[in-house]
Scaffold this active site. Structure first.
Site, PDB file in Angstrom:
ATOM      1  N   ASP A   1       0.834  -1.212   0.000  1.00 39.79           N
ATOM      2  CA  ASP A   1       0.000   0.000   0.000  1.00 39.79           C
ATOM      3  C   ASP A   1       0.867   1.260   0.000  1.00 39.79           C
ATOM      4  O   ASP A   1       1.978   1.255   0.529  1.00 39.79           O
ATOM      5  CB  ASP A   1      -0.928  -0.031   1.220  1.00 39.79           C
ATOM      6  N   GLY A   2       0.320   2.320  -0.570  1.00 41.94           N
ATOM      7  CA  GLY A   2       0.968   3.630  -0.504  1.00 41.94           C
ATOM      8  C   GLY A   2       1.592   4.104  -1.807  1.00 41.94           C
ATOM      9  O   GLY A   2       2.282   5.131  -1.823  1.00 41.94           O
TER      10      GLY A   2
ATOM     11  N   ARG B   1       0.242   7.676  -2.733  1.00 37.43           N
ATOM     12  CA  ARG B   1       0.805   8.755  -1.898  1.00 37.43           C
ATOM     13  C   ARG B   1       2.271   8.996  -2.230  1.00 37.43           C
ATOM     14  O   ARG B   1       2.736  10.141  -2.232  1.00 37.43           O
ATOM     15  CB  ARG B   1       0.645   8.386  -0.406  1.00 37.43           C
ATOM     16  N   TRP B   2       2.990   7.937  -2.556  1.00 32.99           N
ATOM     17  CA  TRP B   2       4.412   8.061  -2.939  1.00 32.99           C
ATOM     18  C   TRP B   2       4.518   8.953  -4.183  1.00 32.99           C
ATOM     19  O   TRP B   2       5.369   9.846  -4.243  1.00 32.99           O
ATOM     20  CB  TRP B   2       4.990   6.677  -3.222  1.00 32.99           C
TER      21      TRP B   2
ATOM     22  N   ARG C   1      -0.499   8.938  -9.990  1.00 32.13           N
ATOM     23  CA  ARG C   1      -0.510   7.744  -9.144  1.00 32.13           C
ATOM     24  C   ARG C   1       0.185   6.556  -9.802  1.00 32.13           C
ATOM     25  O   ARG C   1       0.861   5.777  -9.153  1.00 32.13           O
ATOM     26  CB  ARG C   1      -1.963   7.358  -8.803  1.00 32.13           C
TER      27      ARG C   1
ATOM     28  N   HIS D   1       2.784   3.105  -8.852  1.00 35.21           N
ATOM     29  CA  HIS D   1       2.594   1.680  -9.146  1.00 35.21           C
ATOM     30  C   HIS D   1       3.810   1.127  -9.904  1.00 35.21           C
ATOM     31  O   HIS D   1       4.275   0.026  -9.624  1.00 35.21           O
ATOM     32  CB  HIS D   1       1.318   1.463  -9.966  1.00 35.21           C
TER      33      HIS D   1
ATOM     34  N   SER E   1      -7.176  -5.543  -5.321  1.00 41.18           N
ATOM     35  CA  SER E   1      -8.286  -6.186  -4.610  1.00 41.18           C
ATOM     36  C   SER E   1      -9.546  -6.161  -5.470  1.00 41.18           C
ATOM     37  O   SER E   1      -9.641  -5.392  -6.439  1.00 41.18           O
ATOM     38  CB  SER E   1      -8.535  -5.466  -3.284  1.00 41.18           C
TER      39      SER E   1
ATOM     40  N   GLU F   1     -12.168  -4.853  -4.550  1.00 46.99           N
ATOM     41  CA  GLU F   1     -12.682  -3.486  -4.350  1.00 46.99           C
ATOM     42  C   GLU F   1     -11.958  -2.471  -5.234  1.00 46.99           C
ATOM     43  O   GLU F   1     -12.517  -1.433  -5.577  1.00 46.99           O
ATOM     44  CB  GLU F   1     -12.537  -3.075  -2.871  1.00 46.99           C
TER      45      GLU F   1
ATOM     46  N   TRP G   1     -11.466  -2.606  -8.239  1.00 54.60           N
ATOM     47  CA  TRP G   1     -12.166  -2.409  -9.526  1.00 54.60           C
ATOM     48  C   TRP G   1     -13.010  -1.133  -9.491  1.00 54.60           C
ATOM     49  O   TRP G   1     -13.374  -0.601 -10.540  1.00 54.60           O
ATOM     50  CB  TRP G   1     -13.083  -3.604  -9.844  1.00 54.60           C
TER      51      TRP G   1
ATOM     52  N   LEU H   1      11.507 -20.351  -4.925  1.00 57.10           N
ATOM     53  CA  LEU H   1      10.514 -19.499  -4.257  1.00 57.10           C
ATOM     54  C   LEU H   1       9.225 -19.551  -5.076  1.00 57.10           C
ATOM     55  O   LEU H   1       9.275 -19.597  -6.306  1.00 57.10           O
ATOM     56  CB  LEU H   1      11.015 -18.042  -4.220  1.00 57.10           C
TER      57      LEU H   1
ATOM     58  N   SER I   1      -8.196  -4.868   4.849  1.00 53.42           N
ATOM     59  CA  SER I   1      -8.758  -4.574   3.527  1.00 53.42           C
ATOM     60  C   SER I   1      -9.144  -5.833   2.748  1.00 53.42           C
ATOM     61  O   SER I   1      -8.784  -5.978   1.574  1.00 53.42           O
ATOM     62  CB  SER I   1      -7.790  -3.700   2.708  1.00 53.42           C
TER      63      SER I   1
HETATM   64  C1  IPE Z   1      -5.384  -2.732  -0.278  1.00 48.46           C
HETATM   65  O1  IPE Z   1      -5.052  -1.394  -0.506  1.00 48.46           O
HETATM   66  C2  IPE Z   1      -5.311  -3.502  -1.534  1.00 48.46           C
HETATM   67  C3  IPE Z   1      -3.991  -3.640  -2.122  1.00 48.46           C
HETATM   68  C4  IPE Z   1      -2.868  -3.290  -1.573  1.00 48.46           C
HETATM   69  C5  IPE Z   1      -3.961  -4.249  -3.417  1.00 48.46           C
HETATM   70  P1  IPE Z   1      -6.171  -0.288  -0.695  1.00 48.46           P
HETATM   71  O2  IPE Z   1      -5.465   1.013  -0.817  1.00 48.46           O
HETATM   72  O3  IPE Z   1      -7.079  -0.663  -1.796  1.00 48.46           O
HETATM   73  O4  IPE Z   1      -6.967  -0.408   0.673  1.00 48.46           O
HETATM   74  P2  IPE Z   1      -7.872   0.635   1.454  1.00 48.46           P
HETATM   75  O5  IPE Z   1      -8.898   1.148   0.489  1.00 48.46           O
HETATM   76  O6  IPE Z   1      -6.982   1.735   1.927  1.00 48.46           O
HETATM   77  O7  IPE Z   1      -8.457  -0.141   2.588  1.00 48.46           O
HETATM   78  C1  IPE Z   2      -1.468   0.210  -3.443  1.00 47.90           C
HETATM   79  O1  IPE Z   2      -1.251   1.577  -3.492  1.00 47.90           O
HETATM   80  C2  IPE Z   2      -1.684  -0.395  -4.799  1.00 47.90           C
HETATM   81  C3  IPE Z   2      -3.071  -0.787  -5.066  1.00 47.90           C
HETATM   82  C4  IPE Z   2      -4.026  -0.820  -4.186  1.00 47.90           C
HETATM   83  C5  IPE Z   2      -3.393  -1.159  -6.428  1.00 47.90           C
HETATM   84  P1  IPE Z   2      -2.461   2.597  -3.526  1.00 47.90           P
HETATM   85  O2  IPE Z   2      -2.809   2.853  -4.947  1.00 47.90           O
HETATM   86  O3  IPE Z   2      -3.571   2.124  -2.676  1.00 47.90           O
HETATM   87  O4  IPE Z   2      -1.797   3.891  -2.906  1.00 47.90           O
HETATM   88  P2  IPE Z   2      -2.423   4.874  -1.847  1.00 47.90           P
HETATM   89  O5  IPE Z   2      -2.917   4.049  -0.692  1.00 47.90           O
HETATM   90  O6  IPE Z   2      -3.551   5.582  -2.527  1.00 47.90           O
HETATM   91  O7  IPE Z   2      -1.296   5.775  -1.481  1.00 47.90           O
HETATM   92 MG    MG Z   3      -4.033   2.362  -0.726  1.00 44.14          MG
END
Ligand code: IPE
Ligand code: IPE
Ligand code: MG
Length: 242
Positions: free
Chosen positions: A18-19, A22-23, A31, A35, A63, A65, A67, A129, A197
């Site tokens: 995650d993140g 924001r990075w 965004r 990725h 996830s 979600e 989508w 692995l 999540s």
């Molecule tokens: C969780 O991250 C899913 C993945 C890392 C693929 P999200 O950014 O979608 O989760 P929420 O919405 O903050 O819970």
């Molecule tokens: C995680 O990073 C990757 C996916 C969920 C696909 P995010 O895209 O959720 O990044 P933030 O949480 O918005 O920073």
């Molecule tokens: Mg996220």
């Protein structure tokens, strides 16, 4: 399936990556740049996992979600999956990595599914692995598809269904999309969010959790090794008294 490693090296490490958004935002970029950079972190974690004797590395890439994100981000992410598989597969294969994708693949387009199948076939015999990309995955989806399989089996092959039920939890686990993969010993979530999540809800029943503030694109070898160190200090009791 549970892996009763008491201390030491986890058999299965799982990452809630995650993140990325924001990075990228911190750098004034789209965004999707986050990725892209996140793929480098996956590569670093694969290397670190092999070096440290971890046998399974699963990564939550998208996830069910997710989508619901804006269509352009979803499309860019799917394109990135294809690109990353194309660019990484030689090295993964060379390093003995078995590649798998787990999730609701009915929602992926046929081109992506073909690439996944060919990567999975190509690396099926590798043993250093197992890298599992959790794509279009959610824990509730997984439990529901297992329950649907069991319901269908109860009608069409009642004896088989009764046999599975008699096996208890291991019988049900064998219907999950993760069948054959040991439950994660350690689940790491980056970016400071402390939630699951809809990830490995059944399989994570006795996982150790580690939440770190590092954003996924900054999570590299050093961070991975620190996570292993943290795991090694945990005391897993499985409800028992020690
Ligand atoms: C969780 O991250 C899913 C993945 C890392 C693929 P999200 O950014 O979608 O989760 P929420 O919405 O903050 O819970
Ligand atoms: C995680 O990073 C990757 C996916 C969920 C696909 P995010 O895209 O959720 O990044 P933030 O949480 O918005 O920073
Ligand atoms: Mg996220």
């Amino acid at each position: 399936m549970s892996t009763e490693t008491v201390t030491g090296t986890p058999v299965h490490v799982s990452m809630i990556m995650d993140g990325n958004g924001r990075w990228a935002k911190e750098r004034g970029k789209d965004r999707i740049h986050g990725h892209f950079e996140g793929v480098e972190s996956v590569r670093a974690c694969v290397e670190a996992a092999i070096e440290n004797g971890v046998k399974y590395l699963s990564v939550y890439a998208f996830s069910e979600e997710n989508w619901n994100r804006p269509q352009d981000e979803v499309m860019a992410l799917m394109e990135l999956m294809v690109k990353a598989m194309a660019s990484e597969m030689d090295a993964l294969d060379r390093n003995g990595v078995r590649f798998m994708v787990i999730g609701n693949r009915e929602r992926l387009d046929s081109g992506l599914n073909e690439v996944i199948d060919s990567c999975m076939e190509r690396t099926a015999g590798n043993t250093a692995l197992t890298l599992i990309v959790m794509l279009s995955y959610s824990g509730r989806w997984d439990i529901l598809q297992a329950a649907s399989k069991l319901a269908k089996m109860a009608v069409e092959e009642p004896e088989k269904a009764a046999g599975l039920l008699a096996m208890g939890q291991d019988g049900f686990s064998s219907l999950l999309a993760t069948a054959g993969i040991p439950d994660p010993d350690l689940i790491v979530r980056t970016s400071g969010e402390c939630r699951i999540s809809n990830y490995l809800l059944w399989q994570g029943a006795y996982s150790e959790f580690l939440f770190v503030d590092t954003l996924w694109p900054d999570f590299r070898k050093e961070e991975f090794c620190k996570a292993l160190e943290s795991y090694a200090k945990r005391d897993r009791r499985y409800g028992k008294v020690k």
